[in-house]
Design an enzyme around this catalytic site. Structure first.
Site, PDB file in Angstrom:
ATOM      1  N   VAL A  21      54.699  51.634  28.474  1.00  0.00           N
ATOM      2  CA  VAL A  21      53.521  50.597  28.628  1.00  0.00           C
ATOM      3  C   VAL A  21      53.215  49.603  27.458  1.00  0.00           C
ATOM      4  O   VAL A  21      52.665  48.219  27.324  1.00  0.00           O
ATOM      5  CB  VAL A  21      52.461  50.886  29.412  1.00  0.00           C
ATOM      6  N   GLY A  32      53.909  57.227  33.275  1.00  0.00           N
ATOM      7  CA  GLY A  32      52.447  58.104  32.376  1.00  0.00           C
ATOM      8  C   GLY A  32      52.650  59.230  34.065  1.00  0.00           C
ATOM      9  O   GLY A  32      52.006  60.301  33.645  1.00  0.00           O
ATOM     10  N   ALA A  33      54.009  59.403  34.935  1.00  0.00           N
ATOM     11  CA  ALA A  33      53.948  60.468  35.732  1.00  0.00           C
ATOM     12  C   ALA A  33      54.246  61.575  36.067  1.00  0.00           C
ATOM     13  O   ALA A  33      54.593  62.086  36.422  1.00  0.00           O
ATOM     14  CB  ALA A  33      54.249  59.583  37.426  1.00  0.00           C
ATOM     15  N   ASN A  91      48.208  54.833  34.823  1.00  0.00           N
ATOM     16  CA  ASN A  91      47.664  55.860  34.922  1.00  0.00           C
ATOM     17  C   ASN A  91      48.175  56.674  33.157  1.00  0.00           C
ATOM     18  O   ASN A  91      47.898  57.291  32.690  1.00  0.00           O
ATOM     19  CB  ASN A  91      48.369  57.210  35.796  1.00  0.00           C
ATOM     20  N   ARG A  96      53.598  64.341  33.731  1.00  0.00           N
ATOM     21  CA  ARG A  96      52.815  65.608  34.051  1.00  0.00           C
ATOM     22  C   ARG A  96      51.409  64.936  34.522  1.00  0.00           C
ATOM     23  O   ARG A  96      51.248  63.689  34.320  1.00  0.00           O
ATOM     24  CB  ARG A  96      52.905  66.130  32.600  1.00  0.00           C
ATOM     25  N   LYS A 114      32.690  62.602  21.305  1.00  0.00           N
ATOM     26  CA  LYS A 114      33.854  62.584  19.709  1.00  0.00           C
ATOM     27  C   LYS A 114      34.804  61.539  20.625  1.00  0.00           C
ATOM     28  O   LYS A 114      35.864  61.562  20.027  1.00  0.00           O
ATOM     29  CB  LYS A 114      34.377  64.237  20.855  1.00  0.00           C
ATOM     30  N   TYR A 117      27.019  64.296  27.214  1.00  0.00           N
ATOM     31  CA  TYR A 117      26.058  62.873  26.097  1.00  0.00           C
ATOM     32  C   TYR A 117      25.895  62.976  24.588  1.00  0.00           C
ATOM     33  O   TYR A 117      26.470  62.121  24.120  1.00  0.00           O
ATOM     34  CB  TYR A 117      24.024  62.402  26.379  1.00  0.00           C
TER      35      TYR A 117
END
Length: 203
Positions: free
Chosen positions: A60, A8-9, A86, A11, A160, A156
């Site tokens: 992946v 995932g490189a 990543n 961006r 979401k 805390y």
């Protein structure tokens, strides 16, 4: 020359990591699910003076794609010194523990946990050929049980991310067990939280 693979490189944090490792003299494989985006990123990197960077297609969630990337790196480098998992997704937000469907959990876990496991297990033998192999799993404080349970933690009440947080908590536990299994080897295994960083991922 040491070599590194970052999933995932094309961006965000993965791209910035690629830049920094390139500057430190490593040969960096810029992993991208979409090879066109990966190649465009590498062209931009080279145009900005970064050396020894190469796009490589790796999804992946697809073992065949992971194995193909492993075979390419093995042929070109003979080993892999640094693996940075990543690639990750947050899933649709907000994420309610009571209302979010298990399908959404499966989608996020497929990338954030199972994807990292796929990559590590596929590349482990290639990494054993390195004198100083390093595995880094990109995680988050949102996956910390202690912080999420602490009313004094600034985030805390920012509840979401029931799905995303659960996937990263699982990745953290996997990282601990992986480090334990490799404790008597040259490997160093870590999870890292980059913090709330200005990327597309965080809008």
């Amino acid at each position: 020359m040491k070599s590194a693979l970052i999933t995932g490189a094309n961006r965000g944090i993965g791209l910035e990591t690629a830049k920094q490792l390139s500057e430190q003299g490593l040969f960096v494989y810029v992993g991208s699910r979409d090879i066109k985006k990966g190649k465009a990123t590498v062209e931009e990197l080279i145009g900005n003076g970064f050396m020894n960077v190469q796009a490589i297609e790796i999804d992946v969630t697809k073992p065949g794609s992971v194995l193909s990337a492993k075979n390419i790196i093995e042929k070109e480098q003979g080993r892999l010194d640094v693996l940075i998992n990543n690639a990750g997704i947050s899933g649709p937000v907000p994420q309610s523990a009571l209302e979010t469907t298990t399908d959404h959990y499966k989608e996020v876990f497929e990338v954030n946990l199972y994807g990292a496991i796929h990559v590590i297990q596929a590349f482990i033998d290639l990494m054993r050929k390195s004198p100083e192999p390093r595995i880094i799993n990109v995680s988050t404080s949102v996956g910390s049980l202690s912080l999420q349970s602490n009313p004094g933690w600034p985030a805390y009440d920012y509840a979401k991310y029931a799905v995303y947080g659960s996937s990263k908590a699982a990745l953290n536990m996997y990282t601990v067990h992986l480090a334990y299994e490799l404790r008597d080897t040259p490997f160093k295994v870590n999870a890292v939280c980059p913090g709330y960083t200005k990327t597309d991922f965080t809008n």
